[in-house]
Design an enzyme around this catalytic site. Structure first.
Site: not given
Length: 570
Positions: A253, A323
């Site tokens: 990510r 995130d």
């Protein structure tokens, strides 16, 4: 309606300037470097699923640096991408509450009978490991609600390894709720039945809606008590622990790159980025001097497309932190999400989001913010000219988003061609829906189920409840006239063809919170019948289904739906 109004209805606005906290300092001195993984030492402490024909590989371990420090104890980690971390098995007895047969057969190449094997529950709950599996916890950071949060990481997830199926697809298998890792901070490493039912169902629902997403193989429930304060008010409750085995082509990510730039680990950053491009962006030449710019361009484009797709089905992620934003632009980390019912650009599914930062109408804007943070993470690897190119690419994000949004909503209304008035008709409809609180999903679905003649005559039965609500607006007939004109401008089209097109893109069923909550309440009593019904229903969201109709899944939401509250605590 003016062009400016249309822009507002497309839910996009400029990012306000903000000041962020300084980089969080690490308080411990453990270092980690690339090393030869001692498999024999690891294997001496684990049990295997010897009877399940699924062998995993560990390309990530071979390619990326690992933490030199062993053990699941909480610590600040530096210089690596992953830490070795063994799952902590849930306490027995365990119940296999749900399995995705589609994932089982079409991704993992397993026969349906495998779920009858006693070892299967152990395999998918962390009690045993698949052959070849070396569980890892991924180190990443992130901006949470606009502020840098420092080291985060997989605090309750274990990456088991990669499986390459008979189609040549590589999938990473990950347990969620499988115990503590070095990144658990103050958490217990567990997930509860409430959030796990939601993640399992929504992962699969989004796939069958055609939205890029992680998948879910299984849901295992334990009697093990897990304590949570769901609304952060001191009222701690005891819930049952659960584990979901989920899959994605990659779990990297934006925060995976951010943590490395923030800590000045540029060699590791370059290694990770080169790996991601080589494995997941194969059209980018590895020897292209501008490969990082091309990579950034791809992520900008696909992120815009993903969020437009979310909007087209009324999906609000709930926690759009960096995130939680995939580098592959797939939907990951299902938490306090929600499918919007009454149309409202300010819809916030997450009660923890007091300021409405992640309202459904703000998602495109948040996407821009997150991409800015991605560019900041890439900046040390870019020349001044490449940085300038990347900044120009980022400036094009609003146009990319608007164009994709427009294409999707044109399709939702059955439009063909490219009429100048299409944009106005879309914006006009959204305004009527906002004013009347018309249901988002069923307004579009019922437009696909009535004829143009019925619309023009205003002969809408009360049972067509969403359109009936919409038709109460004083300007509804004006909108109908414009809508019909746009459709009739394509002479080769027919009303039956329009309805068929629209019914293939406008779902009749989505995972509304009240539906998930009903299944969760039954699940808490070991009744997983509604989980099964929802799973079956959401596999064919565009088809009328008798059982789903009897369950009220396409009916007006019950009054209790308004009182449901979902938070980050799970």
């Amino acid at each position: 309606m003016t062009k400016h109004d249309f822009t507002l209805f497309l839910f996009f606005s400029a990012v306000a300037s903000a000041t962020f906290s300084d980089e969080q300092e690490f308080s411990e001195s453990e270092s980690c470097n690339e090393r030869e993984f001692d498999k024999s030492h690891f294997y001496s402490n684990v049990k295997y699923c010897g009877e399940i024909p699924l062998t995993l590989s560990h390309k990530l371990i071979d390619a990326l640096p690992l933490d030199e420090v062993e053990g699941n104890f909480i610590r600040a980690v530096k210089g690596c991408v992953f830490s070795e971390s063994q799952p902590t098995p849930l306490k027995e007895p365990l119940t296999l509450a749900a399995v995705s047969q589609d994932v089982l057969r079409n991704i993992l190449d397993l026969n349906e009978s495998v779920v009858q094997n006693e070892e299967f529950v152990g395999c998918v709950s962390g009690g045993k490991l698949f052959p070849g599996s070396i569980p890892l916890a991924h180190r990443y950071g992130g901006h949470q609600f606009g502020y840098w949060a420092g080291q985060l990481g997989d605090g309750r997830a274990h990456l088991l390894g990669e499986y390459t199926n008979r189609k040549g697809e590589r999938w990473e298998l990950q347990l969620k709720g499988s115990g503590k890792t070095p990144y658990s901070r103050s958490g217990d490493g567990r997930a509860v039945i409430h959030s796990s039912v939601r993640e399992f169902l929504c992962s699969e629902a989004m796939h069958f809606l055609g939205v890029p997403t992680s998948r879910a193989l299984s849901l295992v429930v334990s009697e093990e008590p897990v304590r949570r304060d769901p609304f952060y008010n001191g009222n701690v409750i005891k819930e049952r622990g659960a584990v979901v085995l989920r899959l994605a082509k990659s779990w990297f990510r934006i925060g995976s790159l951010e943590i490395l730039t923030r800590t000045g680990e540029l060699d590791v950053l370059r290694t990770l980025l080169d790996f991601v491009i080589k494995e997941h962006f194969k059209s980018i030449a590895t020897n292209d001097p501008d490969k990082y710019v091309v990579f950034f361009s791809r992520v900008v484009n696909e992120t815009a497309h993903l969020i437009a797709h979310w909007m087209s089905v009324g999906f609000a992620h709930g926690v759009c932190n960096t995130d939680n934003f995939s580098l592959l632009s797939i939907t990951i980390d299902y938490g306090p999400f929600g499918f919007m019912e009454s149309y409202d650009p300010n819809f916030v599914p997450n009660t923890s989001d007091d300021e409405g930062r992640y309202s459904i109408g703000a998602q495109a804007n948040v996407g821009l913010f997150n991409l800015q943070k991605l560019l900041e993470a890439l900046k040390p690897l870019l020349t001044s000219d490449q940085l300038s190119q990347s900044q120009q690419i980022l400036r094009e994000y609003p146009q990319i988003y608007h164009q994709r949004f427009h294409e999707l909503f044109k399709a939702k209304l059955g439009f063909l061609g490219n009429e100048e008035n299409d944009s106005h008709v879309i914006a006009f409809l959204l305004k009527l829906m906002e004013d009347t609180g018309a249901d988002f999903t069923m307004t579009f679905r019922q437009l696909s189920e009535v004829t143009l003649s019925q619309l023009q005559k205003g002969s809408i039965a009360p049972s067509v409840w969403a359109l009936s609500d919409l038709s109460s607006h004083e300007y509804f007939r004006d909108w109908v006239q414009l809508y019909v004109q746009c459709l009739l401008s394509v002479e080769s089209d027919s009303d039956a063809a329009r309805q068929h097109r629209m019914q293939g893109i406008n779902p009749r069923y989505v995972l509304r919170n009240w539906m998930a909550e009903s299944a969760i309440r039954k699940s808490e009593k070991n009744d997983f019948s509604e989980v099964a019904l929802l799973q079956k229903t959401l596999m064919e969201p565009f088809m009328n289904q008798d059982e789903a109709e009897r369950a009220g899944y396409a009916s007006k939401p019950p009054s209790r739906a308004q009182q449901l509250r979902i938070s980050c605590s799970s």
